[in-house]
Design a protein around this motif. Sequence first.
Motif, PDB file in Angstrom:
ATOM      1  N   ASP A  75     -21.973  62.616  17.841  1.00 23.00           N
ATOM      2  CA  ASP A  75     -22.525  61.215  17.108  1.00 23.00           C
ATOM      3  C   ASP A  75     -22.600  61.922  15.616  1.00 23.00           C
ATOM      4  N   ASP A 108     -15.734  59.295  21.101  1.00 24.00           N
ATOM      5  CA  ASP A 108     -16.362  58.007  20.871  1.00 24.00           C
ATOM      6  C   ASP A 108     -16.136  56.969  21.864  1.00 24.00           C
ATOM      7  N   THR A 112     -19.076  55.919  24.522  1.00 25.69           N
ATOM      8  CA  THR A 112     -19.379  54.514  24.406  1.00 25.69           C
ATOM      9  C   THR A 112     -19.347  54.114  26.106  1.00 25.69           C
TER      10      THR A 112
END
Length: 295
Positions: A75, A108, A112
């Motif tokens: 991140d 990502d 998520t």
Amino acid sequence: MTEKTLAELNACGKEDFVAALGNIFEYSPWIAEEAAASRPFSGIRQLFAAMCKVVEDAAPGRRLALIKVHPDLADKTKRGDLLTAESNAEQNSVGLDRLSEAEYAAFDRVNTAYKEKFGFPYIVCARRQTRDSILRDFERRLPSDPTTEVANSIAEILRIAALRVDLLVDGDDRLRVHGRLSTHVLDTHSGRPAAGIAVELTELSDLGASRVIARAITNQDGRTDVPLIGGRPVPIGRYELTFSTASYFAAKSVPLSDPPFLDVIPLRFSVSDPEGHLHVPLLVTPWSYATYRGS
């Protein structure tokens, strides 16, 4: 982190003990606080076992809180103040600060999906992994149920803590947290070790750039002076070892075709045990070569 001896940690006050070991577990100095009551420790392993017991005996809510204070992998918005120095170094060691666009998109996506399902960040001991193996681990763990995934997360947290203890505490009974990757070259044309062969180790990647991990020249025993990877875990993943053999045989005045039949020899292999010893040798002539899995 400043290295301390076990004797110093046994003798210091509780406040200094916690200050020294508070970041062994991410943003969770309460673990060091409770472990301090078990002093004196006879060795590093007993110290680490005491800290692990604090985690294992903690109430479910506190264990979940321990998981939730860990940062998301890759991140880019969580650099700097929100990462401990230890986490920043651990994530950077696997190249998570140098992801390709395809890798970042993959991380990502799974990050998520993981957080939406479980409500807490995915945790893995990055020093034991490559970028590819982390992505595979994400996919393996996503189908898990929450209870299983809490247990998986705690197990990874303990692996991270063990490596931090190894860096921080000096003592005789080291934790078993290091692996080794080595090689040697045997010139079977002359029947002797091959000295002076250039060796290069590369970590392979499906979605990003491959990374050169080590370069070395074989010594008089046909080995490298130090392991290609040593003093740390050997990350799970795929690798390629290349050996520049044509220049070696040319220097020995061995007749070669033009161009040489074998110039640079690549060996591709995988690592599955970060704390193990993997030996990848080469037996070579100007016209043939062989290898095997050693240890």
